[in-house]
Design a protein around this motif. Structure first.
Motif, PDB file in Angstrom:
ATOM      1  N   ASP A 172     -29.975   4.777  18.993  1.00 23.26           N
ATOM      2  CA  ASP A 172     -29.701   4.172  20.294  1.00 23.26           C
ATOM      3  C   ASP A 172     -29.860   2.654  20.227  1.00 23.26           C
ATOM      4  O   ASP A 172     -29.082   1.901  20.820  1.00 23.26           O
ATOM      5  N   ARG A 173     -30.843   2.204  19.474  1.00 19.81           N
ATOM      6  CA  ARG A 173     -31.059   0.764  19.348  1.00 19.81           C
ATOM      7  C   ARG A 173     -29.978   0.115  18.501  1.00 19.81           C
ATOM      8  O   ARG A 173     -29.617  -1.050  18.724  1.00 19.81           O
ATOM      9  N   LEU A 174     -29.461   0.852  17.520  1.00 12.92           N
ATOM     10  CA  LEU A 174     -28.353   0.322  16.731  1.00 12.92           C
ATOM     11  C   LEU A 174     -27.149   0.036  17.625  1.00 12.92           C
ATOM     12  O   LEU A 174     -26.420  -0.941  17.420  1.00 12.92           O
ATOM     13  N   TYR A 175     -26.935   0.918  18.610  1.00 18.66           N
ATOM     14  CA  TYR A 175     -25.829   0.713  19.530  1.00 18.66           C
ATOM     15  C   TYR A 175     -26.148  -0.366  20.571  1.00 18.66           C
ATOM     16  O   TYR A 175     -25.257  -0.791  21.305  1.00 18.66           O
ATOM     17  N   GLY A 176     -27.419  -0.790  20.646  1.00 19.61           N
ATOM     18  CA  GLY A 176     -27.793  -1.915  21.488  1.00 19.61           C
ATOM     19  C   GLY A 176     -27.529  -1.703  22.957  1.00 19.61           C
ATOM     20  O   GLY A 176     -26.746  -2.413  23.582  1.00 19.61           O
ATOM     21  N   PHE A 177     -28.175  -0.683  23.541  1.00 18.44           N
ATOM     22  CA  PHE A 177     -27.947  -0.394  24.941  1.00 18.44           C
ATOM     23  C   PHE A 177     -28.503  -1.518  25.814  1.00 18.44           C
ATOM     24  O   PHE A 177     -29.708  -1.602  26.039  1.00 18.44           O
ATOM     25  N   ASP A 178     -27.625  -2.396  26.298  1.00 15.81           N
ATOM     26  CA  ASP A 178     -27.965  -3.466  27.220  1.00 15.81           C
ATOM     27  C   ASP A 178     -27.242  -3.159  28.527  1.00 15.81           C
ATOM     28  O   ASP A 178     -26.016  -3.132  28.575  1.00 15.81           O
ATOM     29  N   MET A 179     -27.986  -2.872  29.577  1.00 14.31           N
ATOM     30  CA  MET A 179     -27.380  -2.400  30.811  1.00 14.31           C
ATOM     31  C   MET A 179     -26.853  -3.512  31.718  1.00 14.31           C
ATOM     32  O   MET A 179     -26.415  -3.239  32.832  1.00 14.31           O
ATOM     33  N   SER A 180     -26.898  -4.770  31.282  1.00 15.72           N
ATOM     34  CA  SER A 180     -26.249  -5.822  32.062  1.00 15.72           C
ATOM     35  C   SER A 180     -24.736  -5.683  31.892  1.00 15.72           C
ATOM     36  O   SER A 180     -24.262  -5.125  30.915  1.00 15.72           O
ATOM     37  N   PRO A 181     -23.944  -6.200  32.857  1.00 15.01           N
ATOM     38  CA  PRO A 181     -22.483  -6.087  32.726  1.00 15.01           C
ATOM     39  C   PRO A 181     -21.969  -6.663  31.415  1.00 15.01           C
ATOM     40  O   PRO A 181     -21.105  -6.089  30.770  1.00 15.01           O
ATOM     41  N   LYS A 182     -22.544  -7.799  30.991  1.00 12.77           N
ATOM     42  CA  LYS A 182     -22.101  -8.401  29.740  1.00 12.77           C
ATOM     43  C   LYS A 182     -22.423  -7.502  28.566  1.00 12.77           C
ATOM     44  O   LYS A 182     -21.613  -7.303  27.670  1.00 12.77           O
ATOM     45  N   GLY A 183     -23.650  -6.951  28.578  1.00  8.87           N
ATOM     46  CA  GLY A 183     -24.055  -6.085  27.484  1.00  8.87           C
ATOM     47  C   GLY A 183     -23.190  -4.844  27.392  1.00  8.87           C
ATOM     48  O   GLY A 183     -22.806  -4.410  26.309  1.00  8.87           O
ATOM     49  N   ILE A 184     -22.860  -4.267  28.555  1.00  3.76           N
ATOM     50  CA  ILE A 184     -22.004  -3.079  28.559  1.00  3.76           C
ATOM     51  C   ILE A 184     -20.624  -3.423  28.040  1.00  3.76           C
ATOM     52  O   ILE A 184     -20.025  -2.696  27.262  1.00  3.76           O
ATOM     53  N   SER A 185     -20.095  -4.578  28.464  1.00  9.15           N
ATOM     54  CA  SER A 185     -18.773  -4.994  27.998  1.00  9.15           C
ATOM     55  C   SER A 185     -18.757  -5.133  26.486  1.00  9.15           C
ATOM     56  O   SER A 185     -17.840  -4.693  25.809  1.00  9.15           O
ATOM     57  N   GLU A 186     -19.822  -5.765  25.947  1.00  7.38           N
ATOM     58  CA  GLU A 186     -19.893  -5.931  24.504  1.00  7.38           C
ATOM     59  C   GLU A 186     -20.012  -4.584  23.798  1.00  7.38           C
ATOM     60  O   GLU A 186     -19.383  -4.340  22.774  1.00  7.38           O
ATOM     61  N   ARG A 187     -20.817  -3.680  24.395  1.00  4.26           N
ATOM     62  CA  ARG A 187     -20.997  -2.356  23.766  1.00  4.26           C
ATOM     63  C   ARG A 187     -19.679  -1.591  23.763  1.00  4.26           C
ATOM     64  O   ARG A 187     -19.298  -0.982  22.772  1.00  4.26           O
TER      65      ARG A 187
END
Length: 773
Positions: free
Chosen positions: A279-294
């Motif tokens: 899960d950390r490898l996929y870098g779950f960042d729940m901000s809009p920017k983080g989701i867009s990057e994911r």
């Protein structure tokens, strides 16, 4: 003696591959490396895939210089059936494939030995075997349980002794939790012991009592043997907190002057728990920017697609062209020709991951993840092997009814099949197939397998429908659909019927109810192995079904679409498809019921996509929904080229971010592994609706599962979507108004849905050319 761990979980992939070199012989133990197909409901990260490739290359290189290769058991992280050539010219010691082995590993062993053919210089059974190579002794334990019981089969441990040095490799003992394990390890008197450790990352599958017993046994080994180095790895390294859980062992190691370390540390490398931290490898960042990057990482075409209406990159076009060209050389249930609508193109049906090799490990991992999500049970935690009538909370309301039905507990059963048949997926390509028959005669039982009509019933009634169906089971290879024996032929004949058909079954023992639930198919009742099945009345077969079953030159996809166009119910099409009665003669095969449900949804939808894409857009945004059976399906249609997104949320009290899969106007070429069968079950009704209206549009489908849900299969999403689209929708001229309305029809806050949505970001950023006027 030189001991070199080549691959291990502490290196970043599942393995216990180890090279042991003495002056007399070089032994390579368990030459394979694999990745966990799912962790945190996520597929392996690209970093993991790269690591697996790197480690496998090291194993291949080591195999070239080895004299002996051993296989402790037939799980794919301990043997690689796709690389028999590494055994060329070697002495191979293999776990006995006929005795002290469970069914799945017996089948794997047989296939593996056949693949080896004459590659090895010699093949010997490892179980209890011993051989001397000059001053080096190679000894194998008898077959010992794979864990705290033999449910997962058996393994053999390996002992290599040279002078005063003794190396012992436990393979998968999961601990060691049993006295049999302990006895061999104490007798072996290792100086270096390589243990796989308890499965503490799966407490629902590996109870705490066995972890305690494993720790006790490890402490006893440290006290009573000559061990100086204890290597802990494999299963235990899949737990982020493994050091804390193994603290008693570390403390005992210091007390007895024993080094306790991982395989990576033994090799002088850093510990990398890639699977445990996926899960950390996929870098779950729940901000809009983080989701867009994911999403950009998961969907590399997204940036281009956000800039282009319905566009796709040249690579995507190439991949689709390649897929079509491959389809031209294949046929059968997995492929189809789009027949009546466009005979110039051939399309590929996206089967669930479970149909790809290695089938039992990678495929079933996906299915199990879907089951655990669908069956959020506080007792079994979605582990269907542990499901029992007496403890299942889902069956509370029907338990008394079921136990009182003595007519469901007999070795000989006669009744009117709805008609219905079930093909399992476990053990593919050898599966369990048989009819579903209730102990009811002289009545119309068709409702028991007619999911199209179930929305008007409550959950307890539907459960009673399904649990009254007794399932006969006969193991058959999927290719036997072309040349069926008497049992399979009878099942196929009954599956063609459109009306209930009197059926009699004989079993080896009284049927029992175990694991009634699955991810996509409705539940079924008690089951037992079949010895014989007869039809005691003539089946009523629609003429179109009879014609297409007899047509062995027609591809399966064409046949499915043709039956649908002629008004055959989808449940009957799925049944005929599943028992291997559609497709060209040399390509017919049994298709597990769970897979066939999704495959038929996909085939029918693909037949409609080209038709819809040539139609004018809907003029406005439309919102509709339908609720029932503790589920809610809400649909947002918007004026665009056809594109689709499915969003699914369950356990709403935890304020979740929904799972999602999507496609832009260019379509998708991969299986929707986030929401799986639910994607195709809702995509088809949307396309049916648009085709009937002679309009085109995009769609976002929101699926909510409420707390009192009972697992009944993905059909309920299909029927709820059809029910929603049959209603008069609320229409809006702008997206913001439609967005507000959809939020009023959902329990989960709209912000949670939008965190996961890709098409919403597209709609918010897309501007029409008229806005520049």
């Amino acid at each position: 003696m030189k001991i070199t761990p080549l691959a291990a979980d502490s290196f970043g992939a599942r393995s216990m591959a180890t090279l042991v070199e003495t002056s007399d012989v070089t032994v390579l133990i368990d030459p394979s490396v694999r990745l966990g197909p799912y962790r945190y409901d996520l597929r392996p990260h690209p970093i993991e895939k790269a690591r697996q490739k790197e480690l496998w290359q090291k194993i291949r290189t080591a195999a070239k210089g080895a004299d002996v290769l051993t296989v402790s058991h037939y799980h794919y992280d301990h043997h690689n059936p796709d690389a028999p050539s590494i055994y060329r010219g070697k002495l191979a010691f293999l776990k006995d494939g006929k005795f002290h082995i469970n069914r799945s590993q017996r089948e794997r062993a047989g296939a593996f030995v056949r693949a080896l053919k004459k590659y090895p210089k010699e093949i010997q059974v490892a179980d209890g075997n011993q051989m001397d190579f000059g001053g080096t002794e190679l000894l194998f334990s008898p077959a010992l349980p794979h864990g705290y019981n033999d449910e997962l089969g058996y393994v053999v441990m390996t002992r290599i002794a040279h002078g005063n040095e003794v190396f012992v490799h436990t393979a998968d003992v999961l601990g060691p939790p049993l006295k049999e394990h302990l006895s061999f390890l104490i007798d072996a008197q290792p100086t270096v012991l390589y243990v796989d450790g308890p499965m503490t990352h799966m407490p629902d599958h590996y109870p705490a009592e066995h972890t305690k017993r494993s720790l006790s046994h490890l402490l006893r080994i440290l006290r009573t043997t000559n061990v100086r180095t204890l290597i802990l790895d494999h299963h235990i390294l899949r737990d982020r907190e493994w050091r804390t859980r193994m603290d008693p062992v570390f403390r005992a190691g210091k007390e007895h002057d024993v080094g306790v370390l991982t395989a990576a540390e033994f090799a002088g490398k850093p510990v990398e728990q890639l699977e445990a931290n996926r899960d950390r490898l996929y870098g779950f960042d729940m901000s809009p920017k983080g989701i867009s990057e994911r999403l950009g990482r998961h969907h590399p075409r997204l940036p281009a697609l956000l800039r282009t209406v319905g566009g796709s990159d040249p690579g995507g076009q190439t991949r689709r062209a390649d897929s079509r060209s491959k389809a031209r050389s294949t046929s059968g249930p997995g492929t189809y020709h789009s027949g009546a609508r466009d005979r110039s193109r051939r399309l590929v049906t996206m089967f669930p991951p479970s149909s790809s090799a290695p089938r039992e490990e990678a495929g079933l991992g996906a299915t199990l993840a879907e089951v655990r999500r669908e069956i959020a049970c506080r007792v079994c935690q979605g582990d269907i092997k542990r499901c029992r009538l007496a403890i299942c909370p889902y069956l509370d309301r029907v338990r008394a009814w079921f136990t009182e039905r003595r007519d469901l507990q007999t070795k000989n059963l006669f009744g009117a099949s709805p008609p219905s048949a079930f093909v399992g997926s476990w053990g593919y390509p050898k599966v369990l197939v048989g009819p579903l028959v209730p102990p009811v005669r002289d009545e119309d039982t068709s409702i028991l397998d007619a999911s199209e009509s179930w929305l008007s019933y409550d959950l307890a009634e539907i459960l009673r429908f399904r649990l009254s169906l007794v399932r006969g089971k006969a193991p058959r290879r999927v290719a036997e659909a072309r040349t069926p024996d008497s049992i399979l032929s009878t099942v196929q004949e009954a599956a063609m019927a459109s009306k209930p058909i009197d059926t009699e079954m004989w079993f080896t023992k009284k049927p029992t109810l175990v694991s009634p639930f699955s991810a996509r198919a409705p539940p079924s009742g008690p089951s037992a192995d079949l010895t014989k099945v007869d039809l005691t009345s003539n089946p009523s077969v629609p003429r179109r079904v009879d014609d297409l079953v007899s047509d062995t030159d027609l591809r399966a996809g064409e046949a499915v679409t043709d039956l649908y166009d002629h008004g055959i119910t989808q449940s009957q099409i799925t049944r005929v498809f599943s028992v291997g009665l559609l497709g060209t003669k040399d390509r017919r095969r049994l298709v597990p019921t769970e897979w066939s449900i999704t495959a038929v949804d996909d085939i029918l939808a693909k037949g409609l996509v080209d038709e819809v894409r040539g139609l004018p857009w809907i003029p406005e945004f439309e919102v509709t929904n339908a609720s029932g059976l503790a589920n809610n399906v809400a649909i947002l249609l918007f004026p665009q080229a056809f594109m689709f997104e499915g969003l699914e949320a369950w356990n709403l009290e935890a304020n979740p971010t929904p799972a999602h899969d999507h496609e832009f106007a260019g379509g998708r070429t991969t299986y929707p592994d986030q929401i799986a069968g639910a994607y195709h079950a809702t995509r088809l009704p949307v396309l049916e609706h648009l085709a009937a209206r002679r309009r085109q549009g995009g769609a976002i489908v929101f699926m909510e599962v409420y707390e009192d849900w009972v697992p009944l299969g993905v059909w309920r999403y299909r029927e709820l979507a059809r029910a929603a689209l049959a209603k008069r929708p609320s229409r809006f001229g702008d997206f913001e108004s439609a967005e507000s309305e959809i939020g009023r029809r959902l329990r989960l806050p709209l912000a949670n849905w939008w965190r996961a949505s890709v098409l919403r970001a597209y709609l918010r950023s897309q501007r029409r050319i008229t806005s520049y006027a």
